[in-house]
Design a protein around this motif. Structure first.
Motif, PDB file in Angstrom:
ATOM      1  N   ALA A  50      61.012 106.905   5.804  1.00 18.40           N
ATOM      2  CA  ALA A  50      60.517 108.060   6.560  1.00 18.40           C
ATOM      3  C   ALA A  50      58.991 108.112   6.505  1.00 18.40           C
ATOM      4  O   ALA A  50      58.332 108.374   7.528  1.00 18.40           O
ATOM      5  CB  ALA A  50      61.107 109.348   6.010  1.00 18.40           C
ATOM      6  N   LEU A  51      58.423 107.855   5.338  1.00 20.99           N
ATOM      7  CA  LEU A  51      56.969 107.863   5.215  1.00 20.99           C
ATOM      8  C   LEU A  51      56.333 106.707   5.993  1.00 20.99           C
ATOM      9  O   LEU A  51      55.286 106.881   6.614  1.00 20.99           O
ATOM     10  CB  LEU A  51      56.554 107.807   3.743  1.00 20.99           C
ATOM     11  N   THR A  53      57.582 105.352   8.675  1.00 25.39           N
ATOM     12  CA  THR A  53      57.702 105.737  10.084  1.00 25.39           C
ATOM     13  C   THR A  53      56.614 106.732  10.456  1.00 25.39           C
ATOM     14  O   THR A  53      55.984 106.620  11.511  1.00 25.39           O
ATOM     15  CB  THR A  53      59.093 106.341  10.360  1.00 25.39           C
ATOM     16  N   THR A  54      56.382 107.697   9.584  1.00 21.21           N
ATOM     17  CA  THR A  54      55.335 108.688   9.825  1.00 21.21           C
ATOM     18  C   THR A  54      53.965 108.022   9.883  1.00 21.21           C
ATOM     19  O   THR A  54      53.139 108.355  10.728  1.00 21.21           O
ATOM     20  CB  THR A  54      55.354 109.766   8.723  1.00 21.21           C
ATOM     21  N   GLU A  57      53.675 106.362  13.217  1.00 23.77           N
ATOM     22  CA  GLU A  57      53.421 107.347  14.268  1.00 23.77           C
ATOM     23  C   GLU A  57      51.988 107.858  14.208  1.00 23.77           C
ATOM     24  O   GLU A  57      51.357 108.097  15.238  1.00 23.77           O
ATOM     25  CB  GLU A  57      54.404 108.505  14.147  1.00 23.77           C
ATOM     26  N   LEU A  58      51.475 108.011  12.998  1.00 26.83           N
ATOM     27  CA  LEU A  58      50.100 108.449  12.810  1.00 26.83           C
ATOM     28  C   LEU A  58      49.126 107.437  13.414  1.00 26.83           C
ATOM     29  O   LEU A  58      48.189 107.804  14.119  1.00 26.83           O
ATOM     30  CB  LEU A  58      49.814 108.641  11.319  1.00 26.83           C
ATOM     31  N   GLU A  61      49.275 107.707  17.193  1.00 26.36           N
ATOM     32  CA  GLU A  61      48.540 108.868  17.688  1.00 26.36           C
ATOM     33  C   GLU A  61      47.036 108.641  17.616  1.00 26.36           C
ATOM     34  O   GLU A  61      46.289 109.081  18.491  1.00 26.36           O
ATOM     35  CB  GLU A  61      48.939 110.123  16.915  1.00 26.36           C
ATOM     36  N   TYR A  79      49.471 109.242   2.859  1.00 21.29           N
ATOM     37  CA  TYR A  79      50.796 108.638   3.025  1.00 21.29           C
ATOM     38  C   TYR A  79      50.902 107.313   2.271  1.00 21.29           C
ATOM     39  O   TYR A  79      51.934 107.021   1.669  1.00 21.29           O
ATOM     40  CB  TYR A  79      51.131 108.441   4.507  1.00 21.29           C
TER      41      TYR A  79
END
Length: 125
Positions: A50-51, A53-54, A57-58, A61, A79
């Motif tokens: 999950a981290l 993936t985040t 995504e970061l 962005e 992260y």
């Protein structure tokens, strides 16, 4: 109270809300939260995924110019630090599992040797 117009009341209320927001916003930012997960096995993996993936995504962005470079670097460091901590916790959990397995095996061997010793001692009388 008649000298104060409705516009000045609205302006004062808006100014007060903006000040409260600026004062309280650091306490509620997601980036300032420290994630501390004490999990094992599969939960480590899902949290780490999950981290990651985040983090992905970061980066997306940031490349799309949705966040600033400063925010990106700050969040990225947070992260990455959390992922590193989880990986260390996984390694420590694996070591302790191996240690407990080895200790159980050693205890079994000691019990077997004690049993053999008692049997030999009983035969020698």
């Amino acid at each position: 109270m008649q000298d104060i117009s409705i516009m000045s009341l609205i302006f004062t209320a808006a100014l007060t809300l903006v000040c409260l927001f600026l004062i309280l916003s650091p306490f509620f930012k997601l980036g300032s939260l420290n994630f501390h997960f004490h999990k094992s096995g599969q939960e480590f993996t899902s949290t780490k995924e999950a981290l990651l993936t985040t983090l992905n995504e970061l980066e997306f962005e940031y490349k799309m110019d949705k966040i600033s470079a400063v925010d990106y670097q700050h969040l990225k460091k947070q992260y990455e630090a959390e992922i590193t901590r989880i990986m260390k916790d996984e390694e420590q959990a694996a070591k302790s599992a191996v240690d407990s397995d080895i200790m159980a095996e050693v205890e079994k061997e000691i019990a077997a040797e004690m049993k053999n010793y008692k049997n030999k001692k009983g035969e020698g009388k």
